[in-house]
Design a protein around this motif. Sequence first.
Motif, PDB file in Angstrom:
ATOM      1  N   ASN A 237      -1.944   4.170   2.878  1.00 23.41           N
ATOM      2  CA  ASN A 237      -1.243   3.244   3.785  1.00 23.41           C
ATOM      3  C   ASN A 237      -1.463   1.805   3.366  1.00 23.41           C
ATOM      4  O   ASN A 237      -0.518   1.018   3.314  1.00 23.41           O
ATOM      5  CB  ASN A 237      -1.704   3.458   5.232  1.00 23.41           C
ATOM      6  N   ASP A 238      -2.698   1.450   3.073  1.00 19.62           N
ATOM      7  CA  ASP A 238      -2.993   0.081   2.652  1.00 19.62           C
ATOM      8  C   ASP A 238      -2.222  -0.270   1.379  1.00 19.62           C
ATOM      9  O   ASP A 238      -1.634  -1.347   1.276  1.00 19.62           O
ATOM     10  CB  ASP A 238      -4.494  -0.102   2.426  1.00 19.62           C
ATOM     11  N   ALA A 239      -2.190   0.657   0.421  1.00 16.90           N
ATOM     12  CA  ALA A 239      -1.501   0.417  -0.849  1.00 16.90           C
ATOM     13  C   ALA A 239       0.014   0.299  -0.658  1.00 16.90           C
ATOM     14  O   ALA A 239       0.686  -0.408  -1.415  1.00 16.90           O
ATOM     15  CB  ALA A 239      -1.818   1.534  -1.840  1.00 16.90           C
ATOM     16  N   ALA A 240       0.556   0.967   0.364  1.00 14.86           N
ATOM     17  CA  ALA A 240       2.001   0.941   0.624  1.00 14.86           C
ATOM     18  C   ALA A 240       2.434  -0.287   1.421  1.00 14.86           C
ATOM     19  O   ALA A 240       3.622  -0.456   1.697  1.00 14.86           O
ATOM     20  CB  ALA A 240       2.419   2.211   1.363  1.00 14.86           C
ATOM     21  N   GLY A 241       1.493  -1.126   1.805  1.00 14.90           N
ATOM     22  CA  GLY A 241       1.844  -2.309   2.583  1.00 14.90           C
ATOM     23  C   GLY A 241       1.780  -2.105   4.084  1.00 14.90           C
ATOM     24  O   GLY A 241       2.276  -2.921   4.860  1.00 14.90           O
ATOM     25  N   ASN A 242       1.185  -1.012   4.516  1.00 10.44           N
ATOM     26  CA  ASN A 242       0.974  -0.730   5.932  1.00 10.44           C
ATOM     27  C   ASN A 242      -0.541  -0.736   6.145  1.00 10.44           C
ATOM     28  O   ASN A 242      -1.178   0.309   6.080  1.00 10.44           O
ATOM     29  CB  ASN A 242       1.593   0.631   6.288  1.00 10.44           C
ATOM     30  N   PRO A 243      -1.147  -1.906   6.381  1.00 11.22           N
ATOM     31  CA  PRO A 243      -2.607  -2.056   6.299  1.00 11.22           C
ATOM     32  C   PRO A 243      -3.406  -1.461   7.456  1.00 11.22           C
ATOM     33  O   PRO A 243      -4.336  -2.072   7.979  1.00 11.22           O
ATOM     34  CB  PRO A 243      -2.789  -3.569   6.226  1.00 11.22           C
ATOM     35  N   ILE A 244      -3.083  -0.235   7.818  1.00 10.67           N
ATOM     36  CA  ILE A 244      -3.790   0.404   8.931  1.00 10.67           C
ATOM     37  C   ILE A 244      -5.061   1.116   8.482  1.00 10.67           C
ATOM     38  O   ILE A 244      -5.891   1.466   9.309  1.00 10.67           O
ATOM     39  CB  ILE A 244      -2.872   1.379   9.697  1.00 10.67           C
ATOM     40  N   GLY A 245      -5.223   1.329   7.191  1.00  7.95           N
ATOM     41  CA  GLY A 245      -6.417   2.009   6.704  1.00  7.95           C
ATOM     42  C   GLY A 245      -7.667   1.202   6.971  1.00  7.95           C
ATOM     43  O   GLY A 245      -8.603   1.671   7.639  1.00  7.95           O
ATOM     44  N   GLN A 246      -7.695  -0.023   6.477  1.00  4.51           N
ATOM     45  CA  GLN A 246      -8.848  -0.888   6.709  1.00  4.51           C
ATOM     46  C   GLN A 246      -8.951  -1.273   8.174  1.00  4.51           C
ATOM     47  O   GLN A 246     -10.050  -1.416   8.707  1.00  4.51           O
ATOM     48  CB  GLN A 246      -8.779  -2.121   5.815  1.00  4.51           C
TER      49      GLN A 246
END
Length: 200
Positions: free
Chosen positions: A70-79
């Motif tokens: 998700n973070d790599a795809a531009g959806n920064p919900i991982g961090q």
Amino acid sequence: MRYQGLVVALLTLHVHALNISRSLRWGNDAALRACFGENYKKASSISHCFQEHDTHNTCCMMDKETRDANDAAGNPIGQASLKAARQIAGKSAEDMPDSDDLLTPWCTCFGSQVCSHYAKTTKTKVKFVNDCGCASGTPGKGFCMADISASDISGCEGWAREQMQMPGHATPGVAQPKDGDNSCSELQGKAEVDVSTCQG
């Protein structure tokens, strides 16, 4: 004089912090507790979760692979989920490392079925979907999904989305889901339950 200035500055910061705390509009309490635990208010970044008529109504237990994707795809919900989990647990990065076996809760987009998209191929789990109140349902009720197999989870989240009339949409890294061909033999014909009963 310098001391008075410091006191005024500290009081101003305290009042500002109280105003921010009071201005937060938290989502459904039952769903927040069921997804994040009793201490969920320690993480103000999740105040948008489980709001009525909003897409953020899937309780997703994300593994490291899903967080990173998700973070790599531009959806920064991982961090964001990792930070919130640490805040709620009162743990540091050393006490709660970003390990492969750590599942972190987050309210993912029900409308794009983000959680089931990743749950098909990772250790990520859909814990539950909360009724968004988009139709005639009751927020705080929904469907438990932690025990649904990886091969069926996308159809089940999609079926629930259609039942609750949450419009489909895309999210960075996840295409807009299709309507009309979703089914879920595990849940069809069953009533919604209190999400507080959902395990996993």
